[in-house]
Scaffold this active site. Structure first.
Site, PDB file in Angstrom:
ATOM      1  N   LYS A 118       0.830  -1.239  -0.143  1.00  0.00           N
ATOM      2  CA  LYS A 118      -0.081  -0.058  -0.021  1.00  0.00           C
ATOM      3  C   LYS A 118       1.102   1.329   0.018  1.00  0.00           C
ATOM      4  CE  LYS A 118      -1.583   1.386   4.162  1.00  0.00           C
ATOM      5  NZ  LYS A 118      -1.288   2.898   4.497  1.00  0.00           N
ATOM      6  N   ASN A 119       2.144   1.149   0.614  1.00  0.00           N
ATOM      7  CA  ASN A 119       2.805   2.455   1.007  1.00  0.00           C
ATOM      8  C   ASN A 119       3.619   2.618  -0.213  1.00  0.00           C
ATOM      9  OD1 ASN A 119       1.169   2.989   3.245  1.00  0.00           O
ATOM     10  ND2 ASN A 119       2.784   2.387   4.776  1.00  0.00           N
ATOM     11  N   ARG A 144       0.324  13.954  13.675  1.00  0.00           N
ATOM     12  CA  ARG A 144       0.775  13.872  12.049  1.00  0.00           C
ATOM     13  C   ARG A 144       0.906  15.197  11.476  1.00  0.00           C
ATOM     14  NH1 ARG A 144      -0.696   8.420  10.497  1.00  0.00           N
ATOM     15  NH2 ARG A 144       0.867   8.716   8.704  1.00  0.00           N
ATOM     16  N   PRO A 145       1.643  16.302  11.841  1.00  0.00           N
ATOM     17  CA  PRO A 145       1.659  17.460  11.177  1.00  0.00           C
ATOM     18  C   PRO A 145       2.276  17.056   9.584  1.00  0.00           C
ATOM     19  CG  PRO A 145       3.295  17.232  12.867  1.00  0.00           C
ATOM     20  CD  PRO A 145       2.556  16.116  12.883  1.00  0.00           C
ATOM     21  N   VAL A 146       2.026  18.277   8.573  1.00  0.00           N
ATOM     22  CA  VAL A 146       2.777  18.228   7.525  1.00  0.00           C
ATOM     23  C   VAL A 146       3.754  19.370   7.433  1.00  0.00           C
ATOM     24  CG1 VAL A 146       1.286  16.761   6.349  1.00  0.00           C
ATOM     25  CG2 VAL A 146       0.769  18.969   6.504  1.00  0.00           C
ATOM     26  N   ASP A 147       4.084  19.845   8.622  1.00  0.00           N
ATOM     27  CA  ASP A 147       5.141  21.009   8.572  1.00  0.00           C
ATOM     28  C   ASP A 147       6.417  21.059   7.861  1.00  0.00           C
ATOM     29  OD1 ASP A 147       5.452  19.403  10.684  1.00  0.00           O
ATOM     30  OD2 ASP A 147       7.183  20.900  11.567  1.00  0.00           O
ATOM     31  N   ASP A 164       5.259   0.396  12.209  1.00  0.00           N
ATOM     32  CA  ASP A 164       3.869  -0.090  11.586  1.00  0.00           C
ATOM     33  C   ASP A 164       3.647  -1.665  12.003  1.00  0.00           C
ATOM     34  OD1 ASP A 164       3.767   1.500   8.541  1.00  0.00           O
ATOM     35  OD2 ASP A 164       3.363   2.185  10.583  1.00  0.00           O
ATOM     36  N   CYS A 215      -4.886  12.024  13.477  1.00  0.00           N
ATOM     37  CA  CYS A 215      -5.313  10.754  13.185  1.00  0.00           C
ATOM     38  C   CYS A 215      -5.273   9.893  14.532  1.00  0.00           C
ATOM     39  CB  CYS A 215      -4.632  10.056  11.847  1.00  0.00           C
ATOM     40  SG  CYS A 215      -3.178   9.307  12.451  1.00  0.00           S
ATOM     41  N   ARG A 233      -8.496  -0.294   5.201  1.00  0.00           N
ATOM     42  CA  ARG A 233      -7.580   0.531   4.435  1.00  0.00           C
ATOM     43  C   ARG A 233      -6.274   0.160   4.117  1.00  0.00           C
ATOM     44  NH1 ARG A 233      -6.580   5.873   7.869  1.00  0.00           N
ATOM     45  NH2 ARG A 233      -5.454   5.931   5.856  1.00  0.00           N
TER      46      ARG A 233
HETATM   47  C1  EPZ Z   1       4.630   7.024   6.403  1.00  0.00           C
HETATM   48  O1  EPZ Z   1       3.630   7.772   7.014  1.00  0.00           O
HETATM   49  C2  EPZ Z   1       3.565   5.575   6.265  1.00  0.00           C
HETATM   50  N1  EPZ Z   1       2.573   5.844   5.586  1.00  0.00           N
HETATM   51  C3  EPZ Z   1       3.088   5.119   7.753  1.00  0.00           C
HETATM   52  O2  EPZ Z   1       2.288   4.012   7.681  1.00  0.00           O
HETATM   53  C4  EPZ Z   1       4.144   4.951   8.659  1.00  0.00           C
HETATM   54  O3  EPZ Z   1       3.933   4.858   9.829  1.00  0.00           O
HETATM   55  C5  EPZ Z   1       5.183   6.088   8.759  1.00  0.00           C
HETATM   56  O4  EPZ Z   1       5.510   6.543   7.384  1.00  0.00           O
HETATM   57  C6  EPZ Z   1       6.594   5.856   9.578  1.00  0.00           C
HETATM   58  O5  EPZ Z   1       7.053   4.779   8.931  1.00  0.00           O
HETATM   59  C7  EPZ Z   1       2.389   6.118   4.277  1.00  0.00           C
HETATM   60  O6  EPZ Z   1       3.771   5.831   3.658  1.00  0.00           O
HETATM   61  C8  EPZ Z   1       1.420   6.424   3.373  1.00  0.00           C
HETATM   62  P1  EPZ Z   1       6.258  10.427   8.742  1.00  0.00           P
HETATM   63  P2  EPZ Z   1       4.283   9.311   7.066  1.00  0.00           P
HETATM   64  O7  EPZ Z   1       6.311  11.692   7.993  1.00  0.00           O
HETATM   65  O8  EPZ Z   1       4.972   9.548   6.074  1.00  0.00           O
HETATM   66  C9  EPZ Z   1       6.815  13.292  12.215  1.00  0.00           C
HETATM   67  C10 EPZ Z   1       0.352   2.744   7.766  1.00  0.00           C
HETATM   68  O9  EPZ Z   1       0.102   2.088   8.672  1.00  0.00           O
HETATM   69  N2  EPZ Z   1       6.436  14.448  10.993  1.00  0.00           N
HETATM   70  O10 EPZ Z   1       7.592   9.266   8.496  1.00  0.00           O
HETATM   71  O11 EPZ Z   1       2.997  10.305   7.328  1.00  0.00           O
HETATM   72  C11 EPZ Z   1       5.443  12.465  12.419  1.00  0.00           C
HETATM   73  O12 EPZ Z   1       4.486  13.105  13.204  1.00  0.00           O
HETATM   74  C12 EPZ Z   1       0.709   4.131   7.889  1.00  0.00           C
HETATM   75  O13 EPZ Z   1       0.321   2.160   6.504  1.00  0.00           O
HETATM   76  C13 EPZ Z   1       6.328  15.752  11.352  1.00  0.00           C
HETATM   77  O14 EPZ Z   1       6.570  16.186  12.379  1.00  0.00           O
HETATM   78  O15 EPZ Z   1       5.187   9.473   8.457  1.00  0.00           O
HETATM   79  C14 EPZ Z   1       6.160  11.245  12.949  1.00  0.00           C
HETATM   80  O16 EPZ Z   1       6.220  11.594  14.283  1.00  0.00           O
HETATM   81  C15 EPZ Z   1       0.520   4.823   9.308  1.00  0.00           C
HETATM   82  N3  EPZ Z   1       6.198  16.940  10.403  1.00  0.00           N
HETATM   83  C16 EPZ Z   1       7.485  11.437  12.105  1.00  0.00           C
HETATM   84  O17 EPZ Z   1       7.757  12.665  11.484  1.00  0.00           O
HETATM   85  C17 EPZ Z   1       6.130  16.367   9.232  1.00  0.00           C
HETATM   86  O18 EPZ Z   1       5.696  17.240   8.255  1.00  0.00           O
HETATM   87  C18 EPZ Z   1       7.555  10.377  11.235  1.00  0.00           C
HETATM   88  O19 EPZ Z   1       6.463  10.603  10.429  1.00  0.00           O
HETATM   89  C19 EPZ Z   1       5.926  14.990   8.718  1.00  0.00           C
HETATM   90  C20 EPZ Z   1       6.367  14.033   9.665  1.00  0.00           C
END
Ligand code: EPZ
Length: 422
Positions: free
Chosen positions: A22-23, A123-126, A309, A118, A401
């Site tokens: 999926k990812n 889950r910020p996107v900053d 995960d 969520c 999902r």
């Molecule tokens: C990806 O999410 C995966 N989703 C997640 O899988 C997975 O848990 C995660 O990576 C970690 O491996 C997809 O690939 C679609 P991150 P992502 O950005 O990219 C912080 C599942 O079960 N962060 O690597 O959203 C964030 O809060 C899902 O399939 C910021 O602070 O995760 C977290 O603490 C769940 N600011 C850390 O970084 C940002 O702008 C890692 O998040 C982005 C992230």
């Protein structure tokens, strides 16, 4: 709404085919926005997140055809004329934020809804937003939307991620691919799904270096789309790990097929450390029972560390280990929603901050459970496989999902599992 009814106490046997990741599929579906031709994606998993994203591609003006029987999707984004990813879609599937980079770099503007939080955290996107600004975008947050503009197109820059972010890295790779000039990404994510995105773009003509490392260098095409024609999605390492845990928790001998063992090293290492037998035969992995299930110590980390995960699934498994296991969740601030549900089955788990202590071996007994998020749901299914009696798991739309036909695949392995209507 559907729910699952599982009768615990049955051994599993046989083999199960692992679906596409999926990812990996999510960013690759979005990458078709960067292709000058229609793209055939193969081994696409039949999960709700994929359907949601394909709906978004269609809303943007793209067209797709889908052959469920062969897990094939053909996408043509030539006619994309819309650049707004609406809240109703993004709130259901936060990975829709991956459209930010490609839309911005291809059209010079876009509006992408902020995903909102969520169950597992804010889950910020900053970091995504900051990275786009580094590439020259003007960003405004208006009415819950990221309003991005780059009227002269994006320009290469040095993006240094404060935290390793998987989709953040993927967003920047796609944005930088059409930018003018060179982009360097420092502290990039190294997940297999990020690597496949790089390889697909590279095959399509993108000049990219450092694939698989934490420093990626991209020579933007300046707007020229890529020649991406067909993609074979890599196997889902988290689905694979989940089924291995199903074999482990029921102390059964099962085989998973069409997996990628190289993407599972940290997970296989922990299973062997708990006493389970692991045999690798090409793309197939067999697991065999442990004489004594030893406790485990896990600290989740970015790839190639132990995947967050898989944390919930191992917590369920740890309830059946002889002794105390420790699991520390380092990536998300609230990824222990499964603990209270496991308590309802009789598990002995104590939380202190982001560290859980799981005492075993604890005999589990049936209960009515509520799924809260994708991977937590799979942990409840695993625990129900060994809980005495019949367990019901509600709100399994979370499960749908990210797991293709979970009850069918588990049933074929011998689990007593039914999907029923509330
Ligand atoms: C990806 O999410 C995966 N989703 C997640 O899988 C997975 O848990 C995660 O990576 C970690 O491996 C997809 O690939 C679609 P991150 P992502 O950005 O990219 C912080 C599942 O079960 N962060 O690597 O959203 C964030 O809060 C899902 O399939 C910021 O602070 O995760 C977290 O603490 C769940 N600011 C850390 O970084 C940002 O702008 C890692 O998040 C982005 C992230």
């Amino acid at each position: 709404m559907d729910y699952l009814k599982i009768e615990g106490g049955h051994k599993l046997s046989g083999s199960v085919k692992i679906s596409g990741a999926k990812n990996a599929a999510l960013p690759l579906i979005v990458s078709t926005l960067l292709s000058k031709r229609e793209v055939e994606l193969r081994n696409v998993p039949d999960v709700v997140d994929i359907s949601t994203l394909l709906k978004l591609i269609e809303m943007l003006g793209g067209r797709y055809t889908r052959e469920m029987s062969s897990s094939k999707v053909v996408i043509d984004t030539k006619e994309v004329n819309e650049t707004k990813a609406i809240y109703d879609i993004v709130r259901k599937m936060r990975a829709s934020v991956l459209t930010l980079g490609p839309l911005l770099s291809r059209f010079g503007r876009c509006e992408v809804s902020l995903p909102g939080g969520c169950a597992i955290g804010a889950r910020p996107v900053d970091l995504h937003i900051k990275a786009m600004q580094t590439l020259g975008a003007e960003i405004e947050i208006k009415g819950g939307y990221i309003v991005a503009n780059a009227k002269d197109g994006l320009k290469g820059g040095v993006v240094v991620f404060d935290k390793i972010t998987v989709t953040g890295t993927e967003n920047v790779i796609m944005a930088a691919s059409l930018a003018k000039g060179t982009t360097k990404i420092v502290n990039a994510a190294k997940e297999p799904e990020v690597i496949q995105l790089c390889e697909v773009l590279q095959k399509g003509g993108l000049n990219i270096k450092g694939v698989g490392s934490d420093e990626i260098i991209i020579e933007g095409s300046g707007g020229e789309l890529f020649d991406i024609d067909s993609i074979d999605i890599i196997p889902d390492r988290i689905e694979a790990g989940t089924y291995l845990c199903a074999g482990a928790i029921t102390n059964s001998e099962i085989e998973i097929q069409d997996a990628e063992p190289n993407h599972l090293k940290s997970v296989l290492n922990k299973l062997e450390g708990m006493g389970f037998g692991i045999t690798i035969n090409g793309k197939n992995i067999s697991i065999s029972p442990a004489k004594i299930v030893k406790p485990v110590e896990i600290i989740t980390a970015e790839y190639p560390g132990f995947p967050t995960d898989m944390q919930a699934q191992f917590m369920a498994l740890a309830t059946q280990a002889d002794g105390s296991s420790i699991i520390e969740e380092r990536l998300f601030e609230n990824r222990f929603m499964h603990v209270s549900e496991l308590h309802r089955l009789g598990a002995s788990i104590h939380l202190r901050g982001n560290t859980a202590t799981i005492n075993g071996k604890t005999p589990l007994r049936n209960a009515e459970l509520m799924a809260t998020d994708l991977r937590a749901s799979s942990a409840l299914v695993l625990a129900a496989l060994v809980a005495k009696g019949e367990t019901s798991i509600h709100r399994i739309y979370h499960l749908d999902r990210g797991y293709e036909n979970l009850e069918v695949k588990l049933g074929a392995l011998g689990a007593k599992i039914e999907r029923l209507k509330e």
